[in-house]
Design an enzyme around this catalytic site. Structure first.
Site, PDB file in Angstrom:
ATOM      1  N   CYS A  27       0.839  -1.187   0.000  1.00 31.17           N
ATOM      2  CA  CYS A  27       0.000   0.000   0.000  1.00 31.17           C
ATOM      3  C   CYS A  27       0.876   1.240   0.000  1.00 31.17           C
ATOM      4  O   CYS A  27       2.054   1.189   0.319  1.00 31.17           O
ATOM      5  CB  CYS A  27      -0.872   0.037   1.241  1.00 31.17           C
ATOM      6  SG  CYS A  27      -1.998  -1.343   1.335  1.00 31.17           S
ATOM      7  N   GLY A  53      -0.124   0.138  -5.154  1.00 27.65           N
ATOM      8  CA  GLY A  53      -1.428  -0.503  -4.997  1.00 27.65           C
ATOM      9  C   GLY A  53      -2.409   0.024  -6.012  1.00 27.65           C
ATOM     10  O   GLY A  53      -2.574   1.240  -6.119  1.00 27.65           O
ATOM     11  N   ASN A 127      -0.041   0.681   5.945  1.00 26.74           N
ATOM     12  CA  ASN A 127       0.829  -0.063   5.035  1.00 26.74           C
ATOM     13  C   ASN A 127       1.600  -1.084   5.863  1.00 26.74           C
ATOM     14  O   ASN A 127       2.329  -0.692   6.773  1.00 26.74           O
ATOM     15  CB  ASN A 127       1.792   0.915   4.346  1.00 26.74           C
ATOM     16  CG  ASN A 127       2.823   0.242   3.457  1.00 26.74           C
ATOM     17  OD1 ASN A 127       3.824   0.857   3.130  1.00 26.74           O
ATOM     18  ND2 ASN A 127       2.601  -0.984   3.054  1.00 26.74           N
ATOM     19  N   GLY A 128       1.428  -2.372   5.545  1.00 31.69           N
ATOM     20  CA  GLY A 128       2.127  -3.420   6.294  1.00 31.69           C
ATOM     21  C   GLY A 128       1.156  -4.511   6.694  1.00 31.69           C
ATOM     22  O   GLY A 128      -0.003  -4.515   6.279  1.00 31.69           O
ATOM     23  N   TYR A 267      12.784  -3.792  -5.503  1.00 31.07           N
ATOM     24  CA  TYR A 267      11.698  -3.902  -6.481  1.00 31.07           C
ATOM     25  C   TYR A 267      10.541  -2.921  -6.288  1.00 31.07           C
ATOM     26  O   TYR A 267      10.091  -2.296  -7.234  1.00 31.07           O
ATOM     27  CB  TYR A 267      11.168  -5.339  -6.474  1.00 31.07           C
ATOM     28  CG  TYR A 267       9.892  -5.521  -7.260  1.00 31.07           C
ATOM     29  CD1 TYR A 267       9.890  -5.453  -8.660  1.00 31.07           C
ATOM     30  CD2 TYR A 267       8.679  -5.748  -6.612  1.00 31.07           C
ATOM     31  CE1 TYR A 267       8.706  -5.606  -9.376  1.00 31.07           C
ATOM     32  CE2 TYR A 267       7.502  -5.912  -7.331  1.00 31.07           C
ATOM     33  CZ  TYR A 267       7.520  -5.836  -8.705  1.00 31.07           C
ATOM     34  OH  TYR A 267       6.366  -5.983  -9.410  1.00 31.07           O
TER      35      TYR A 267
END
Ligand code: SF4
Length: 493
Positions: A27, A53, A127-128, A267
């Site tokens: 996210c 996302g 996020n996570g 990445y």
């Protein structure tokens, strides 16, 4: 009074068919306080975080009295149409782009999640992944909590609501000490925007400044787009508050071992971003240089798999002196998440997404640089494209070590037995991909490329050393599965 405008975008009623075996992002977060352009800046910043996302996006904004939100499915432009955005006004806003890592991809789970509780309105974007989410949710439900979503993020709001602390930031600090795992968070209340990061710092969160306003973002590319400057990172274990008093900071957890996700640099992050103290592009170039040192080969060209391997291919070219060529052309209109209207094979996906250039490749020896291999199915299709275009020799070089372990901290990896590195012996890898050689960067090589302390990174998907113990076997639909099991059990009674 809360006003919520929710819409479903073009994916309504249609399954997301992920025909790629690429690792899915998690996210992206943004928050800003102290400008009448808060919603506009948030909207544009979400565009620059779109790569993190594509399943849903949302914004919550406040004028100092009321928080309003807008959430939708799909990419930012579809999820947040201009005519609906006009309903959001105010001097502060937070935003979120989502790829589902816990909870299905549906409008209910799109963030920010907004609730009304004893202290008033609050919204959160996360996020996570929390690794103790199932245990916490069971405890909360046994105490009467009713969950609206099937995300782990909502747990934090319930902990906050049940806290006896009179000050909400004390309540937040206590709540954050109960959750375990990976979390970068942004909250909005009618009076402030708050950011927090887990004590290990798995996911990034940066502080920026735009004139007299402060902002928060997952990556610095979001600041660049709106003209903000990066101030610093939110420290692992820190809570920062953006309000009319400027920027305030407090620690909620003692310093511990940092475990920043190395795969953000390899990445996920955009190459023009800087995070974890590293320029993403330069880090990837160093990976490519090191790869050339560890696995040299005679070839006519270096070819990058677009786009995330471009920087590493540049590094391989610089170190080896082998010219670089554009052997692949990418169809840039597909985005990272491809929704295929017809059932199809991964080869079809690769053929739509990429094409090889025969006039460049015919009778040439090529070194192909890619950033990672997960299941290996699309890699095989890409190598077949090169062969079909006439490449005489293909030497595949991967700018990270083999993926052998799943991620429990917010990345949707395949399970252990689906990972190609666990299925095919190293000496059989070239045969499997029908190429002349396959070599991965070593773990030592990866560590050597970090400018900051390498022990401050999580590399668990490569070395299996998980910085936070995993006690729950979770998958992204765990909560839906639990609910279904309970319904089945009840109906059988
Ligand atoms: S396991 Fe891999 S992907 Fe997950 S946080 Fe650690 S380095 Fe990142």
């Amino acid at each position: 009074m809360k006003q919520q405008v929710s819409k479903t975008g073009p994916t309504k009623g249609r399954e997301h068919l992920h025909v790629t075996d690429r690792i899915k992002e998690h996210c992206g977060l943004f928050g800003i306080y102290g400008t009448p352009k808060a919603v506009k800046h948030t909207f544009y910043s979400l565009y620059s975080l779109q790569h993190r996302g594509e399943e849903g996006a949302g914004i919550a904004a406040t004028d100092g009295n009321v928080i309003k939100d807008l959430r939708g499915m799909g990419q930012v432009g579809d999820a947040l149409p201009r005519e609906s955005l006009a309903q959001l006004t105010g001097h502060a806003a937070i935003g979120h782009v989502r790829y589902s890592t816990t909870g299905s991809s549906n409008i209910t789970n799109v963030q920010p999640i907004m609730v009304q509780y004893a202290r008033g309105q609050i919204a959160v974007a996360h996020n996570g992944n929390l690794v103790n989410a199932q245990a916490l949710r069971s405890q909360l439900e046994s105490r009467g909590s009713i969950f609206r979503t099937t995300t782990d993020s909502e747990i934090i709001l319930h902990l906050l609501a049940q806290s006896c602390q009179p000050d909400w930031l004390d309540a937040l600090a206590n709540s954050l000490n109960e959750v375990k795992g990976a979390f970068s968070l942004v909250f909005i209340t009618p009076n402030e925007v708050v950011g927090a990061r887990d004590p290990h710092g798995f996911r990034p969160l940066l502080i920026g400044k735009l004139d007299n306003s402060y902002c928060l973002a997952s990556e610095s590319c979001a600041f660049d787009l709106i003209g903000a400057e990066t101030v610093r990172e939110v420290e692992p274990g820190e809570i920062v508050s953006l309000s009319r008093n400027g920027l305030a900071s407090r620690r909620y957890a003692p310093p511990t071992r940092h475990a920043r996700c190395i795969f953000e640099l390899i990445y996920f992050a955009r190459a023009d971003s800087s995070l974890f103290g590293e320029s993403v592009h330069l880090f990837r170039q160093r990976l490519g240089r090191r790869l050339a040192q560890e696995h040299p080969v005679n070839a006519d060209f270096v070819v990058a798999v677009p786009h995330s391997a471009t920087s590493a291919a540049m590094g391989y070219h610089r170190e080896s002196g082998i010219p670089i060529e554009q052997g692949f052309i990418a169809n840039t209109y597909m985005g990272r998440t491809f929704i295929q209207p017809f059932q199809g094979r991964r080869t079809e996906y690769v053929n739509i997404k990429l094409n090889a250039v025969p006039r460049v490749l015919k009778d040439k020896r090529v070194v192909v640089v890619d950033d990672s291999i997960v299941r290996g199915t699309t890699t095989k299709s890409k190598m077949q494209l090169l062969r079909k275009a006439g490449a005489k020799e293909i030497h595949l070089r991967i700018s990270c070590p083999p993926h052998r372990h799943p991620c429990f901290y917010g990345i949707d990896f395949a399970s252990c037995d689906e990972l190609i590195a666990n299925k095919v012996l190293p000496e059989k890898m070239a045969e499997y991909f029908e190429v002349d050689s396959v070599c991965y960067l070593s773990i030592e090589g990866l560590k050597a490329c970090a400018e900051s302390e390498p022990e401050g990174f999580c590399m668990a998907c490569f070395d299996g050393k998980y910085p936070v113990n995993i006690t729950e076997g979770t998958c992204k639909t765990s909560f839906e599965q639990t609910a279904r099991q309970m319904i089945t059990a009840t109906s059988q009674q």
